[in-house]
Design a protein around this motif. Sequence first.
Motif, PDB file in Angstrom:
ATOM      1  N   THR A  59       4.962 -16.160  13.530  1.00 50.10           N
ATOM      2  CA  THR A  59       3.889 -16.306  12.541  1.00 50.10           C
ATOM      3  C   THR A  59       3.108 -17.601  12.709  1.00 50.10           C
ATOM      4  O   THR A  59       2.116 -17.816  12.004  1.00 50.10           O
ATOM      5  CB  THR A  59       4.463 -16.268  11.118  1.00 50.10           C
ATOM      6  N   THR A  60       3.535 -18.452  13.643  1.00 53.77           N
ATOM      7  CA  THR A  60       2.886 -19.763  13.788  1.00 53.77           C
ATOM      8  C   THR A  60       1.872 -19.808  14.925  1.00 53.77           C
ATOM      9  O   THR A  60       1.391 -20.889  15.281  1.00 53.77           O
ATOM     10  CB  THR A  60       3.952 -20.853  14.007  1.00 53.77           C
ATOM     11  N   THR A  98      -1.624 -19.942  16.451  1.00 53.34           N
ATOM     12  CA  THR A  98      -2.885 -20.420  15.871  1.00 53.34           C
ATOM     13  C   THR A  98      -4.097 -19.664  16.422  1.00 53.34           C
ATOM     14  O   THR A  98      -5.228 -19.995  16.078  1.00 53.34           O
ATOM     15  CB  THR A  98      -3.058 -21.929  16.134  1.00 53.34           C
ATOM     16  N   SER A  99      -3.840 -18.681  17.269  1.00 53.30           N
ATOM     17  CA  SER A  99      -4.905 -17.820  17.788  1.00 53.30           C
ATOM     18  C   SER A  99      -4.274 -16.514  18.227  1.00 53.30           C
ATOM     19  O   SER A  99      -3.041 -16.368  18.245  1.00 53.30           O
ATOM     20  CB  SER A  99      -5.629 -18.493  18.967  1.00 53.30           C
ATOM     21  N   ASP A 100      -5.104 -15.548  18.571  1.00 54.15           N
ATOM     22  CA  ASP A 100      -4.623 -14.246  19.030  1.00 54.15           C
ATOM     23  C   ASP A 100      -3.813 -14.448  20.310  1.00 54.15           C
ATOM     24  O   ASP A 100      -4.349 -14.929  21.319  1.00 54.15           O
ATOM     25  CB  ASP A 100      -5.821 -13.328  19.300  1.00 54.15           C
ATOM     26  N   PRO A 101      -2.522 -14.116  20.321  1.00 56.73           N
ATOM     27  CA  PRO A 101      -1.699 -14.358  21.508  1.00 56.73           C
ATOM     28  C   PRO A 101      -2.117 -13.562  22.734  1.00 56.73           C
ATOM     29  O   PRO A 101      -1.759 -13.915  23.860  1.00 56.73           O
ATOM     30  CB  PRO A 101      -0.290 -13.969  21.052  1.00 56.73           C
ATOM     31  N   PHE A 102      -2.893 -12.488  22.533  1.00 62.07           N
ATOM     32  CA  PHE A 102      -3.336 -11.667  23.657  1.00 62.07           C
ATOM     33  C   PHE A 102      -4.823 -11.867  23.947  1.00 62.07           C
ATOM     34  O   PHE A 102      -5.485 -10.981  24.493  1.00 62.07           O
ATOM     35  CB  PHE A 102      -3.003 -10.197  23.400  1.00 62.07           C
ATOM     36  N   ARG A 116       8.183 -23.698  27.307  1.00 62.46           N
ATOM     37  CA  ARG A 116       7.049 -23.171  26.542  1.00 62.46           C
ATOM     38  C   ARG A 116       7.146 -21.669  26.335  1.00 62.46           C
ATOM     39  O   ARG A 116       6.370 -21.102  25.566  1.00 62.46           O
ATOM     40  CB  ARG A 116       5.738 -23.469  27.274  1.00 62.46           C
ATOM     41  N   ALA A 117       8.042 -21.018  27.035  1.00 57.52           N
ATOM     42  CA  ALA A 117       8.130 -19.563  27.013  1.00 57.52           C
ATOM     43  C   ALA A 117       8.799 -19.064  25.737  1.00 57.52           C
ATOM     44  O   ALA A 117       9.568 -19.779  25.088  1.00 57.52           O
ATOM     45  CB  ALA A 117       8.900 -19.073  28.231  1.00 57.52           C
ATOM     46  N   HIS A 118       8.494 -17.825  25.368  1.00 56.81           N
ATOM     47  CA  HIS A 118       9.149 -17.131  24.264  1.00 56.81           C
ATOM     48  C   HIS A 118       8.965 -17.850  22.929  1.00 56.81           C
ATOM     49  O   HIS A 118       9.845 -17.793  22.062  1.00 56.81           O
ATOM     50  CB  HIS A 118      10.653 -16.950  24.548  1.00 56.81           C
ATOM     51  N   ARG A 119       7.846 -18.513  22.766  1.00 58.33           N
ATOM     52  CA  ARG A 119       7.566 -19.179  21.498  1.00 58.33           C
ATOM     53  C   ARG A 119       6.076 -19.138  21.201  1.00 58.33           C
ATOM     54  O   ARG A 119       5.263 -18.819  22.074  1.00 58.33           O
ATOM     55  CB  ARG A 119       8.064 -20.626  21.521  1.00 58.33           C
ATOM     56  N   ALA A 120       5.718 -19.455  19.964  1.00 56.96           N
ATOM     57  CA  ALA A 120       4.317 -19.427  19.568  1.00 56.96           C
ATOM     58  C   ALA A 120       3.515 -20.468  20.345  1.00 56.96           C
ATOM     59  O   ALA A 120       4.039 -21.510  20.745  1.00 56.96           O
ATOM     60  CB  ALA A 120       4.194 -19.680  18.074  1.00 56.96           C
TER      61      ALA A 120
END
Length: 374
Positions: free
Chosen positions: A78-79, A81-85, A345-349
């Motif tokens: 949920t954290t 800050t922009s569209d992940p895709f 950095r992987a597998h996180r927001a």
Amino acid sequence: MNALEILDRLVGFPSVVGTPNDGIVAWIKDYAEGCGATVTVLPAPEGDRANLFATVGPTHVPGYILSGHMDVVPALETTWTSDPFCLRAEGDLLFGRGTSDMKGFLAAALAALPAVANMPLARPLHLAFSYDEEAGCRGVPHLIHRLPELCAKPMGAIIGEPSGLRAIRAHKGKAAAQVEIRGRSGHSSRPDQGLNAIHAFAGVLLAAVRAGEALQSSRLDPSFEPPYSSLQVGTVSGGQAVNIIPDSLTAEIEARAITGVSPADLLEPVRLAAVALEQRGYQTQWALLSSYPALSLAADAPLAQLMEELTGAETLAAVSYGTEAGLYQAAGIDAIICGPGDIARAHRANEFIRVDELAACHTMIERLAETLRD
């Protein structure tokens, strides 16, 4: 297209592990063929997924494989800050799901294709892009099985997992299994008339805890952190309500093994504890979900020496996470890990990769291709 433009396209495909990947496969196929590569799409047993194999240069002589996965983990945090895709640039940082793990590597490899295709190659460069790596490397075994019909036996495979572009020579193996326990339901006021699946699992859980604790003082390999194999129960689900005897329970267990230890064998005490419940009237099912072996490449191996020349840095001994590198090595192909970005950095927001990391990987791949010229 440059690596940043390609990464933008790749991130735009929500190729989440366990879901259809026809969109990203079709785009990579069209792009790679447009660069002059020979591309083979390898449909998977699941029916809605595929591996992809592309070659530049002659196929009848040994070359090198650049191996990566097209799938990503879900972006449910949920954290964000922009569209992940949707790739977002902020200064020299590029945010999006899979930027580090590991569409950044795919983008760098694809961006290098036009230059590589224009080289007079005496040996080939292959791209081997797989599906469902995030579910325990489920796709790549099917790709490796097809290699003999696609190319001469490669001299080595470079696995582009995020490593800060430092080559890594070893990783742990992994096996994951699911156990299902079925008892008999009933009202909680009459426990004598039911078989409580959750209570029965207590013995299985204890077997897993004891097995994991025993590994901490058994065979050690100081190359890894921690230096021992490990075992844990990762998920447990069962029961309907507090006043109903739970008639079923499902749990998932994983083992991570140091070099020379079979990860599937580490799960055996847990499996036996589950099977023993059948003597008490329970039904059990045990399913191996995934398994891949550890990787161990000698520091003086030709592939390790080559990677030191290409990156300008000494190889690192080991990491504790796993990749498909162990599967390539088990198939008789030397393998090593080296890719842009950072596994932290992987597998996180707000996963990201830096522009200079993309560029450095692009340069490394072109330098690799130079070693394959006439």
